[in-house]
Design an enzyme around this catalytic site. Structure first.
Site, PDB file in Angstrom:
ATOM      1  N   SER A 100      11.959   5.113   0.794  1.00 48.01           N
ATOM      2  CA  SER A 100      13.366   4.989   0.416  1.00 48.01           C
ATOM      3  C   SER A 100      13.966   3.661   0.859  1.00 48.01           C
ATOM      4  O   SER A 100      14.873   3.141   0.215  1.00 48.01           O
ATOM      5  CB  SER A 100      14.175   6.131   1.030  1.00 48.01           C
ATOM      6  OG  SER A 100      13.664   7.382   0.635  1.00 48.01           O
ATOM      7  N   PHE A 101      13.466   3.121   1.973  1.00 46.63           N
ATOM      8  CA  PHE A 101      14.114   1.955   2.565  1.00 46.63           C
ATOM      9  C   PHE A 101      13.252   0.701   2.571  1.00 46.63           C
ATOM     10  O   PHE A 101      13.652  -0.319   3.111  1.00 46.63           O
ATOM     11  CB  PHE A 101      14.537   2.274   4.005  1.00 46.63           C
ATOM     12  CG  PHE A 101      15.382   3.507   4.109  1.00 46.63           C
ATOM     13  CD1 PHE A 101      16.593   3.594   3.437  1.00 46.63           C
ATOM     14  CD2 PHE A 101      14.966   4.588   4.858  1.00 46.63           C
ATOM     15  CE1 PHE A 101      17.365   4.731   3.517  1.00 46.63           C
ATOM     16  CE2 PHE A 101      15.735   5.732   4.950  1.00 46.63           C
ATOM     17  CZ  PHE A 101      16.944   5.806   4.277  1.00 46.63           C
ATOM     18  N   GLY A 102      12.063   0.765   1.992  1.00 43.26           N
ATOM     19  CA  GLY A 102      11.234  -0.431   2.012  1.00 43.26           C
ATOM     20  C   GLY A 102       9.806  -0.157   1.598  1.00 43.26           C
ATOM     21  O   GLY A 102       9.523   0.793   0.867  1.00 43.26           O
ATOM     22  N   LYS A 103       8.903  -0.990   2.106  1.00 41.13           N
ATOM     23  CA  LYS A 103       7.502  -0.947   1.695  1.00 41.13           C
ATOM     24  C   LYS A 103       6.583  -0.896   2.914  1.00 41.13           C
ATOM     25  O   LYS A 103       6.969  -1.267   4.016  1.00 41.13           O
ATOM     26  CB  LYS A 103       7.164  -2.192   0.864  1.00 41.13           C
ATOM     27  CG  LYS A 103       7.941  -2.334  -0.435  1.00 41.13           C
ATOM     28  CD  LYS A 103       7.565  -3.637  -1.133  1.00 41.13           C
ATOM     29  CE  LYS A 103       8.187  -3.726  -2.521  1.00 41.13           C
ATOM     30  NZ  LYS A 103       9.659  -3.840  -2.471  1.00 41.13           N
ATOM     31  N   VAL A 104       5.357  -0.441   2.677  1.00 37.94           N
ATOM     32  CA  VAL A 104       4.292  -0.540   3.669  1.00 37.94           C
ATOM     33  C   VAL A 104       3.254  -1.508   3.109  1.00 37.94           C
ATOM     34  O   VAL A 104       2.824  -1.370   1.963  1.00 37.94           O
ATOM     35  CB  VAL A 104       3.642   0.821   3.958  1.00 37.94           C
ATOM     36  CG1 VAL A 104       2.536   0.670   5.008  1.00 37.94           C
ATOM     37  CG2 VAL A 104       4.684   1.830   4.426  1.00 37.94           C
TER      38      VAL A 104
ATOM     39  N   ASP B  77       8.509  17.523   8.994  1.00 36.69           N
ATOM     40  CA  ASP B  77       8.227  17.039   7.638  1.00 36.69           C
ATOM     41  C   ASP B  77       6.730  17.016   7.342  1.00 36.69           C
ATOM     42  O   ASP B  77       6.228  16.080   6.728  1.00 36.69           O
ATOM     43  CB  ASP B  77       8.831  15.646   7.438  1.00 36.69           C
ATOM     44  CG  ASP B  77       8.966  15.270   5.961  1.00 36.69           C
ATOM     45  OD1 ASP B  77       9.040  16.195   5.118  1.00 36.69           O
ATOM     46  OD2 ASP B  77       8.999  14.064   5.647  1.00 36.69           O
TER      47      ASP B  77
ATOM     48  N   LYS C  11       5.307   2.825  -0.592  1.00 39.63           N
ATOM     49  CA  LYS C  11       6.746   2.592  -0.737  1.00 39.63           C
ATOM     50  C   LYS C  11       7.511   3.791  -0.229  1.00 39.63           C
ATOM     51  O   LYS C  11       7.009   4.920  -0.237  1.00 39.63           O
ATOM     52  CB  LYS C  11       7.117   2.345  -2.209  1.00 39.63           C
ATOM     53  CG  LYS C  11       6.739   0.986  -2.741  1.00 39.63           C
ATOM     54  CD  LYS C  11       7.282   0.800  -4.155  1.00 39.63           C
ATOM     55  CE  LYS C  11       6.949  -0.572  -4.698  1.00 39.63           C
ATOM     56  NZ  LYS C  11       7.503  -0.747  -6.072  1.00 39.63           N
TER      57      LYS C  11
ATOM     58  N   LYS D  66       5.183  -1.637   8.193  1.00 44.30           N
ATOM     59  CA  LYS D  66       6.268  -0.946   7.498  1.00 44.30           C
ATOM     60  C   LYS D  66       7.502  -1.829   7.581  1.00 44.30           C
ATOM     61  O   LYS D  66       8.006  -2.110   8.672  1.00 44.30           O
ATOM     62  CB  LYS D  66       6.516   0.407   8.163  1.00 44.30           C
ATOM     63  CG  LYS D  66       7.416   1.345   7.393  1.00 44.30           C
ATOM     64  CD  LYS D  66       7.421   2.718   8.063  1.00 44.30           C
ATOM     65  CE  LYS D  66       8.194   3.739   7.255  1.00 44.30           C
ATOM     66  NZ  LYS D  66       8.116   5.090   7.857  1.00 44.30           N
TER      67      LYS D  66
ATOM     68  N   ILE E  48       0.819  -1.220   0.000  1.00 41.25           N
ATOM     69  CA  ILE E  48       0.000   0.000   0.000  1.00 41.25           C
ATOM     70  C   ILE E  48       0.850   1.265   0.000  1.00 41.25           C
ATOM     71  O   ILE E  48       0.322   2.378  -0.005  1.00 41.25           O
ATOM     72  CB  ILE E  48      -0.980   0.021   1.191  1.00 41.25           C
ATOM     73  CG1 ILE E  48      -0.244  -0.147   2.526  1.00 41.25           C
ATOM     74  CG2 ILE E  48      -2.041  -1.061   1.021  1.00 41.25           C
ATOM     75  CD1 ILE E  48      -1.154  -0.046   3.742  1.00 41.25           C
TER      76      ILE E  48
END
EC number: 2.7.11.1
Length: 418
Positions: free
Chosen positions: A95-99, A209, A93, A114, A91
């Site tokens: 910088s370091f992986g996926k959700v 952020d 993406k 995550k 669901i």
């Protein structure tokens, strides 16, 4: 002449020797009573735990060995591992992986998981930001507009955050679709965002952020802030920091000047997001980043006449280039809360979610993915994400990754488990 597909006797012999060596090392790595106890073997494999005191703190725990499962709570609770979940859809993406959307096998509840690659984090030297994100998530449980962490654990190669599953879509998605919002809707979202930021500030955390991509809507239409990787902890009310970070469209002038900045940087970002909700674009936007930075630093704020005087006054106060004169500089959230733009808001009702959101995402249930990008949801879920290997060949990079994230794993008290 041999073809490319033919294997020489020497290559076949070397492959057999390598396989045998791998089997031997795996036995050493996963059996504490094996030759691993011999000091020379430990030296060769370099898998002894670190002895430097500065790598440890009172909340740290030793890095898990590949065969060790992570305990998520009291001994009566099961140990957390990827195979505890059914990973259903990607669901998101980063910088370091996926959700991923996942269902827990034991209670069949849905979570957003995550999953981050340790090697990618270490390569960019971002381990401090990841640990900071985990620390902030632990403090979010008491606020309704911040995504909550249920627990976290790690394998030899990945970190896993088990988070609230929020499927009403990103504010960015809804803004793209509708271009801008009417003032009452923008006010509602801005109030919930401000409440969340004020709570973080009360914990001496600066968010840094805020942007529409990090603002989610839950299934009822309430705001949920997510992604705390750039948060700065331990910033007292008058404290400052100086790290250059954030998203270009929402950077405050003092950040661009590389000057020390304080928590008012979040109120600038709130102003930028409110402006975008009302007008459709960030306040100083340009496709040319250098020009946009120059606009943020030097261009006067321009407000079209199609908003109320109270909205105009708030935007001028939030997007004040001098942070010492910015609204929120003296009394932080209380200044925002008491501004006339928010006079229609009953803040007690807001925090208790008694105000009906102006927009309902109309999701039918956890499996309703209409507000997620099909680019993510149509991608196959990698099998490796849900695997819990019993053993793995230990390498120097895996050892480094394990040491870098000591103390990452977290389990809630028994009464709040899952």
């Amino acid at each position: 002449m041999r073809t490319k597909n033919e294997k020489s006797p020497l290559k076949a012999f070397m492959k057999q020797r390598r396989m045998g060596l791998n089997d031997f090392i795996q036995k050493i790595a996963t059996n504490s009573s094996y030759a691993c106890k011999h000091s020379e073997v430990q030296s060769i494999l370099n898998i002894s735990p670190p002895q430097e005191p500065e790598l440890l703190n009172e909340n740290s725990s030793p890095p898990p060995s590949p065969s060790q499962q992570i305990n998520l709570g009291p001994s009566s609770n099961p140990h957390a591992k990827p195979s505890d979940f059914q990973f259903l859809k990607i669901i998101g993406k980063g910088s370091f992986g996926k959700v991923l959307l996942a269902r827990h096998n034991a209670d069949e509840k849905f979570y957003a998981v995550k999953v981050l690659q340790k090697k990618a984090i270490l390569k960019k030297k971002e381990e401090k930001h990841i640990m900071s994100e985990r620390n902030v998530l632990l403090k979010n449980v008491k606020h309704p507009f911040l995504v909550g962490l249920h627990f976290s654990f790690q394998t030899t190669s990945r970190l896993y955050f088990i988070l609230d599953y929020i499927n009403g879509g990103e504010l960015f998605y809804h803004l793209q679709r509708e271009r801008c919002f009417l003032e009452p809707r923008a006010r509602f979202y801005a109030a919930e965002i401000a409440s969340a930021l004020g709570y973080l500030h009360s914990l001496n955390i600066v968010y840094r952020d805020l942007k529409p991509e990090n603002i989610l809507l839950d299934s009822q239409g309430h705001i949920i802030l997510t992604d705390f990787g750039l948060c700065k902890e331990n910033i007292e009310p008058n404290g400052t920091t100086s790290t250059f970070c954030g998203t270009p469209e929402y950077l405050a002038p003092e950040v661009l000047h590389k000057q020390p900045y304080d928590r008012t940087v979040d109120w600038w970002c709130l102003g930028a997001v409110l402006y975008e909700m009302l007008y459709g674009l960030p306040p100083f936007y340009s496709r040319n980043t250098a020009e946009m930075y120059d606009n943020i630093l030097n261009k006067p704020l321009q407000l079209k006449p199609n908003i109320t005087n109270s909205a105009r006054n708030l935007l001028e106060g939030l997007l004040q280039k001098d942070r010492t004169k910015r609204i929120g500089a003296k009394n932080d959230f209380m200044e925002i809360k008491n501004h006339m733009f928010f006079s229609p808001i009953n803040w007690d009702d807001l925090i208790n979610k008694k105000i009906t959101p102006p927009f309902n995402p109309n999701v039918s249930g956890p499996s309703d993915l209409q507000h997620f990008d099909p680019e993510f949801t149509e991608e196959p879920v990698p099998n490796s994400i849900g695997q819990s290997p019993d053993s793995i060949l230990i390498t120097a990079s895996i050892k480094e990754a394990a040491e870098a994230f000591m103390g990452f794993s977290y389990a809630p008290p028994m009464e709040s488990y899952l």
